[in-house]
Enzyme design. Structure first.
Site, PDB file in Angstrom:
ATOM      1  N   GLU A 183       0.899  -0.903  -0.435  1.00  0.00           N
ATOM      2  CA  GLU A 183      -0.185   0.080   0.289  1.00  0.00           C
ATOM      3  C   GLU A 183       1.017   1.387  -0.391  1.00  0.00           C
ATOM      4  OE1 GLU A 183      -0.208  -2.351   1.993  1.00  0.00           O
ATOM      5  OE2 GLU A 183      -2.653  -2.703   2.233  1.00  0.00           O
ATOM      6  N   LYS A 230       3.614 -13.970   8.032  1.00  0.00           N
ATOM      7  CA  LYS A 230       4.234 -13.527   6.855  1.00  0.00           C
ATOM      8  C   LYS A 230       5.308 -15.048   7.122  1.00  0.00           C
ATOM      9  CE  LYS A 230       5.204  -9.859   3.609  1.00  0.00           C
ATOM     10  NZ  LYS A 230       5.698  -8.802   3.385  1.00  0.00           N
ATOM     11  N   TRP A 278       3.082 -13.650   2.031  1.00  0.00           N
ATOM     12  CA  TRP A 278       1.059 -14.018   3.482  1.00  0.00           C
ATOM     13  C   TRP A 278       0.601 -14.850   3.526  1.00  0.00           C
ATOM     14  CZ3 TRP A 278       1.905 -10.490   6.696  1.00  0.00           C
ATOM     15  CH2 TRP A 278       1.972  -8.921   6.714  1.00  0.00           C
TER      16      TRP A 278
HETATM   17  P1  AMP Z   1       3.563  -6.336   2.057  1.00  0.00           P
HETATM   18  O1  AMP Z   1       2.792  -5.491   1.341  1.00  0.00           O
HETATM   19  O2  AMP Z   1       3.440  -7.975   1.792  1.00  0.00           O
HETATM   20  O3  AMP Z   1       4.933  -5.787   1.578  1.00  0.00           O
HETATM   21  O4  AMP Z   1       3.790  -6.461   3.984  1.00  0.00           O
HETATM   22  C1  AMP Z   1       4.143  -5.415   4.448  1.00  0.00           C
HETATM   23  C2  AMP Z   1       4.235  -5.615   5.827  1.00  0.00           C
HETATM   24  O5  AMP Z   1       5.620  -6.570   6.154  1.00  0.00           O
HETATM   25  C3  AMP Z   1       3.946  -4.851   6.470  1.00  0.00           C
HETATM   26  O6  AMP Z   1       2.983  -4.245   7.178  1.00  0.00           O
HETATM   27  C4  AMP Z   1       5.446  -5.558   7.623  1.00  0.00           C
HETATM   28  O7  AMP Z   1       4.549  -6.026   8.730  1.00  0.00           O
HETATM   29  C5  AMP Z   1       5.796  -6.615   7.385  1.00  0.00           C
HETATM   30  N1  AMP Z   1       7.338  -5.976   7.123  1.00  0.00           N
HETATM   31  C6  AMP Z   1       7.870  -5.120   5.942  1.00  0.00           C
HETATM   32  N2  AMP Z   1       8.819  -4.996   6.284  1.00  0.00           N
HETATM   33  C7  AMP Z   1       9.318  -5.467   7.587  1.00  0.00           C
HETATM   34  C8  AMP Z   1      10.618  -5.115   8.065  1.00  0.00           C
HETATM   35  N3  AMP Z   1      11.353  -4.262   7.617  1.00  0.00           N
HETATM   36  N4  AMP Z   1      10.413  -5.501   9.956  1.00  0.00           N
HETATM   37  C9  AMP Z   1       9.374  -5.552  10.169  1.00  0.00           C
HETATM   38  N5  AMP Z   1       8.261  -6.580   9.437  1.00  0.00           N
HETATM   39  C10 AMP Z   1       7.642  -5.812   8.408  1.00  0.00           C
END
Ligand code: AMP
Length: 540
Positions: A330, A438, A443
């Site tokens: 997003e 994750k 996901w």
């Molecule tokens: P996505 O939209 O599939 O890229 O997932 C985003 C989500 O992944 C975020 O809201 C976090 O919950 C997790 N996420 C992404 N980067 C990190 C990070 N460096 N450390 C911890 N969680 C992360």
């Protein structure tokens, strides 16, 4: 009074034309699905992107229509990024790791008209072809002579035959920079996946931000290898950023194992790479096992899941700086990247390492705040943790077709992450309020898993939680309360998932309990369960 400067819209087509003019001989190198290495330049890529544009016009396909891809990182996929979006159509990059039914659902929801896919996904496409009535053209991203004669997919053509007769001259149209450019679905917490629809403006602004020195810091002296797939938030924007700055690109294709990636890093002189922690674990294991070193790569962007401090330290031993990044589909996706400030340079290595393990500081363009359960803003003291909200010109306003209603709270997007922010603006994720797992950067909806488990005749109640995993970061554990007097084994419960979710989404283990803790409103208290099973050892 308005300013008196030119009002040229920010358009994706400008990136490839800029690269073709200013960096015509800079290379794009791809490991093809066939296994060989393909090389050409930005000038060649621009020509072929224009051929794609002409081929789309010839169909004809009205602007605004969606063109889907099911493809790895490679030069043809790169050409589609420009040939499709540059003409005012929408490039829809579909995640091929999803279950076949989900892929079909997403293609139908997006009402895709064309699907271009790599040979790896021929079986998937065969399985969905008659379930996707909006798709009118199927294109296999292969050479003319590689098209299987009896694919069973009506009207299937090869990418090369589709574009080969087209002119490589094209006048890219100028239109409103807020026009939709690309679509990417995210499988969030509940229900069906939701589409995030990027605009030309959001993409270019994100690109300017991503290139900043304290973000990815990319230049014409760099060689970039995105391990992060082009179906994951446009490979974190690298296929746009590299042409913007004139960096050489290296695409790994389908070979994402440690050995194959290492070979490319070394043979192509890669200076910067990007991916989720899981792929780097494989890479580090390989480099260690062969006694190798990184002779050109000196930094790597790691995000998508928390990067373990041990991984940052290991890379540091090899002279590679980890840029720990946080973002979301997003958010196009970059929100924060971790880099030191001047004042940290004099501090001890331990102190510097502690900072570099955080998710980092926001770029100009991303506003962040943390709030308590009442929505009251919390101080930036590095101690108070709260729900993390963001806003900015490359952050979502609404999901495609309004799915899920209004996602914003007072103009801010709630990320579903829980974080602290310190006085220097360093954000650190401490927890997640959204109910998802994750695994290796992909996901798994715990609610989907629970709904399936609850349909099993023996299950009275089920809860799915994430358990730490050394390779995949997190894996699902299913906690089950059986109906009184009923019996079922772990294996029986797990086999119930066969065909209902993708194989990698099936929980790793089942534990049977007498009670599942419930809150006042009858909701499962996941926090309590996570605490109860925090040291749970999953089967090897
Ligand atoms: P996505 O939209 O599939 O890229 O997932 C985003 C989500 O992944 C975020 O809201 C976090 O919950 C997790 N996420 C992404 N980067 C990190 C990070 N460096 N450390 C911890 N969680 C992360």
């Amino acid at each position: 009074m308005l300013g008196l400067m030119q009002d040229r819209p920010l358009l994706i087509s400008q990136l490839i034309e800029f690269a073709a003019r200013h960096h015509p001989t800079t290379e794009i190198v791809s490991r093809r699905i066939e296994g060989d290495i393909h090389r050409y330049t930005y000038l060649d890529a621009a020509r072929r992107a224009r051929q794609v544009a002409n081929a789309l016009d010839r169909l004809p396909l009205p602007v605004g229509e969606r063109v889907a891809t099911l493809a790895w990182n490679g030069y043809r996929h790169f050409e589609m990024y420009y040939g499709v979006s540059g003409t005012g159509r929408v490039l829809h990059t579909v995640n091929p790791r999803l279950a076949v039914e989900q892929v079909a659902w997403i293609l139908n929801d997006a009402e895709d008209r064309i699907l271009c896919f790599d040979a790896t996904f021929l079986q998937v496409v065969k399985a969905i072809a008659d379930k996707c009535p909006t798709v009118r053209k199927w294109i296999l991203m292969c050479d003319v002579d590689q098209l299987p004669p009896d694919s069973g997919i009506e009207g299937l053509v090869s990418y090369e035959s589709w574009i080969e007769g087209e002119s490589d001259a094209y006048e890219w149209p100028e239109f409103d920079e807020r026009t939709a450019a690309a679509l990417c679905y995210t499988s969030g917490t509940t229900g069906n996946p939701k589409g995030v629809l990027y605009s030309h403006r959001s993409t270019l602004l994100h690109c300017y931000g991503a290139g900043l020195p304290d973000f990815i810091s990319m230049s014409a002296r760099d060689v970039v290898l995105p391990v992060v797939p082009m179906f994951h938030v446009n490979a974190w924007s690298l296929p746009y950023l590299a042409p913007m700055v004139g960096a050489k690109m290296v695409f790994p294709g389908a070979a994402l194992d440690g050995k194959s990636i290492y070979e490319l890093l070394e043979s192509e002189g890669v200076t910067v790479s990007a991916g989720v922690p899981t792929v780097w674990l494989a890479l580090l294991n390989h480099v260690q096992s062969v006694g190798g070193r990184f002779s050109s790569m000196y930094r790597t962007l790691i995000g998508g899941s928390a990067c373990p401090p041990a991984m940052i330290a290991k890379f540091a031993d090899y002279g590679v700086t980890v840029l720990h990044a946080w973002g979301m589909t997003e958010m196009s996706p970059l929100g924060t990247v971790c880099n030191l400030k001047r004042k940290h340079l004099e501090q001890s290595p331990e102190h510097q390492r502690a900072i570099m393990a955080k998710q980092g500081r926001a770029a100009f363009g991303v506003d962040m705040k943390i709030v308590d359960t009442e929505g009251k803003e919390l101080p930036w003291d590095g101690v108070n943790a709260g729900d993390l909200l963001v806003r900015g010109p490359w952050i979502i306003a609404k999901y495609f077709k309004g799915a899920g209603g209004d996602p914003l709270a007072d103009g801010w997007f709630p990320t579903g992450d829980v974080a602290t922010i310190d006085a220097d603006g360093y954000m650190q994720i401490t927890d997640r309020s959204k109910d998802v797992i994750k695994s290796g950067g992909e996901w798994i909806s715990s609610i989907d898993i629970e709904n399936i488990a609850m349909a099993h005749p023996v299950v009275a109640m089920a809860a799915c939680i994430a358990v730490r995993h050394p390779k995949w970061d997190e894996r699902p554990l299913l906690v089950v309360m059986k109906k009184p007097g009923e019996q079922a084994s772990r294996e029986e419960i797990l086999s119930f998932f066969n065909g209902r979710v993708a194989k990698w989404q099936v929980p790793d283990d089942v534990v049977f309990v007498d009670t599942i803790p419930l809150g006042a409103t009858g909701k499962v208290q996941k926090i309590k369960l996570r605490e109860q099973f925090k040291d749970y050892k999953l089967p090897a």
